[in-house]
Design an enzyme around this catalytic site. Sequence first.
Site, PDB file in Angstrom:
ATOM      1  N   ASP B  20       0.825  -1.206   0.000  1.00 22.09           N
ATOM      2  CA  ASP B  20       0.000   0.000   0.000  1.00 22.09           C
ATOM      3  C   ASP B  20       0.865   1.265   0.000  1.00 22.09           C
ATOM      4  O   ASP B  20       0.656   2.170  -0.797  1.00 22.09           O
ATOM      5  CB  ASP B  20      -0.898   0.030   1.243  1.00 22.09           C
ATOM      6  CG  ASP B  20      -1.585  -1.286   1.478  1.00 22.09           C
ATOM      7  OD1 ASP B  20      -2.786  -1.366   1.232  1.00 22.09           O
ATOM      8  OD2 ASP B  20      -0.903  -2.239   1.898  1.00 22.09           O
ATOM      9  N   GLU B 304       0.556  -5.398  -6.076  1.00 19.09           N
ATOM     10  CA  GLU B 304       0.037  -4.446  -7.053  1.00 19.09           C
ATOM     11  C   GLU B 304       1.136  -3.621  -7.710  1.00 19.09           C
ATOM     12  O   GLU B 304       1.178  -3.481  -8.932  1.00 19.09           O
ATOM     13  CB  GLU B 304      -0.961  -3.520  -6.351  1.00 19.09           C
ATOM     14  CG  GLU B 304      -1.365  -2.367  -7.235  1.00 19.09           C
ATOM     15  CD  GLU B 304      -2.410  -1.483  -6.597  1.00 19.09           C
ATOM     16  OE1 GLU B 304      -3.047  -1.913  -5.627  1.00 19.09           O
ATOM     17  OE2 GLU B 304      -2.600  -0.364  -7.093  1.00 19.09           O
TER      18      GLU B 304
END
Lengths: 188, 436
Positions: B20, B304
């Site tokens: 994140d 990600e």
Amino acid sequence: MLMTGDIHVGTVFKSGKDTVIVQRMLGIKGGRNGQVKKLRVKNIVTGQTMDLGLDMGEKFEDVSLDIHAMKLSYIDGDTWVFMDQTSFEQYELSKDDLGDNVGYMTPEDDLEVEITFYEGKPVGVTLPINVVRTITYCEPGVKGDTSGKTFKPATLDTGIEISVPLFCDIGTKIILDTRDGTFVERAK
Amino acid sequence: MRDESLTIDILCKVIDNYGDIGVAYRLARALSDLDPVLRLRLVVDGLEAFAPLCPGIDPALAVQEIQGWTVIDWRRGPGPDWRGFEAAPPCRVVECFACNRPDWFEDALFDPARKDKRLVVNLEYLTAEDWADDFHLLESATRSAEVRKRFFMPGFTARTGGLILDKDFMDSRAVLGPEAPAESRCAGRAAILGQMGAAGAASQGSGATAAPARLEEAYWATVFSYERDYGHVVADLAAFQSGDLAAAGSSLLVLAAAGKSQPCFLAAWEAAGRPFPVLALPFVGQETWDRLLLASDFSIVRGEDSLSRAALSGRPFLWQAYPQDGRHQLVKVRAFLERLRPWLGPRDFGTVASATLALNDRDADAPGVRGEESILALLQATLRPDTPAAPTVAPPAAAQAGDRQSLASGFQAFAADLIDHGNLASTLLTFLCDFV
């Protein structure tokens, strides 16, 4: 305060200045920190509808509402007529007002539901979380596949189409989650 | 650049170490690159994870100025003496991954005395699923008419916000990427090895064939993934080295990234008798990690940020998704494969798809999880050149790529298309600036 997780079809909440009711659940997806939802909402003052997203963690003011227990009496075209079980008064809601909920009930169900009133006017309905419906069409069931992880489309006795596990067949009674229209389990 | 300075608050909760915060950090760098006058406040829950990425961060401080940004500890808040919101109350807010807001920030954002319009953007995680197109820029409900909220979806299509094309990454890509001259790439690799302290004979392992004189000339394969039994992967890499690479007069260097996969990979490599050289990497910062991925001929990546970098690198790679209940990760993996499909010939797509699906077909991560993955055919395909007269870099228009185009060219064309979609940071900045 209402939390995002409390909002489903039939919920009335304040989005900004607007008081809206959720008519349809257009999509629920797994966001990074919980579910994100796409809703079709109707402004219960102006009647205008719009699509709105929701992510976890937002808080909304409660809206003062009256709620009355009723049963669906009959359907007249696009008008659904409910009867108050105490006063025996009848109230009408349009198919649009009911949104996704039209797919979860019929007059034959004898199902008690909650009709939401805003400023004296019926604006929506809240169903029990689970209802039982019957599959009227789907591809033949796959014997032995009881994992419940692979789905196929099925038409219910109300005419809506949902996804059901491969083991389901025509005539299978199933339990649905009315908050999002998902299959829960085969009814016993 | 605008005349007046805008303040943007970027909020991030650290859920999985560097995933994140890595995206938030890259976004902050990209926004600052685009507009040096821009004022950024980063509100971070987990400064301990931010510190290794962003040099100079002190996790002990509630408020600090770093790289021209104000960094605030989410949990402690800025404290009563801080006057930052008096000068610039929150008006443009980026919530990374619907992280929501700490109470002290919430109070300032929803202050009932404020009459100005405010915009919150929920920057969601990267997914190739169709709903990313559907949710991008979708209005999201809040309890205030003055605070508007929108979804902002990164993605692989032109209907999403695209991917972050930060200047550092794009500069490194120009030096090390598939379009870079061979000499530039070789020099870039030598610099990376020097930085890792691995030049010359510093890498471990023997290798079944003679190593090339210089490690920068080897076939580089990077492994950054989850815990699992890497026995199949190591066996395939060994077969690739002793077969295809040896026949081509080349050799293999595996770069095992720090993190969950490294001990598992090294254990499998040890068990196989150290069949090829491995460089066990220390934790490296984002800029160095980008260069490593760009310099690699093939990668296995997770997460990600690394997925997006690998996709933009133009190099063949495999993506291992985080396992979810009911193997839901396969939905995400299949969606990603569908984005890739138009850029690969049917044979190459089948090779990539079967390796990717096998790698991801599992319930959980653990050192003992041994999948059915086979990557040898994929590794071999990375060496195959274009058949003469085939298109190379140019994306196929409407038709699918044919088998005359090599796997490497297909990944290159895929990356070129993603870059063509534009810079997420730029699109987001325009969106935030244009809001009234």
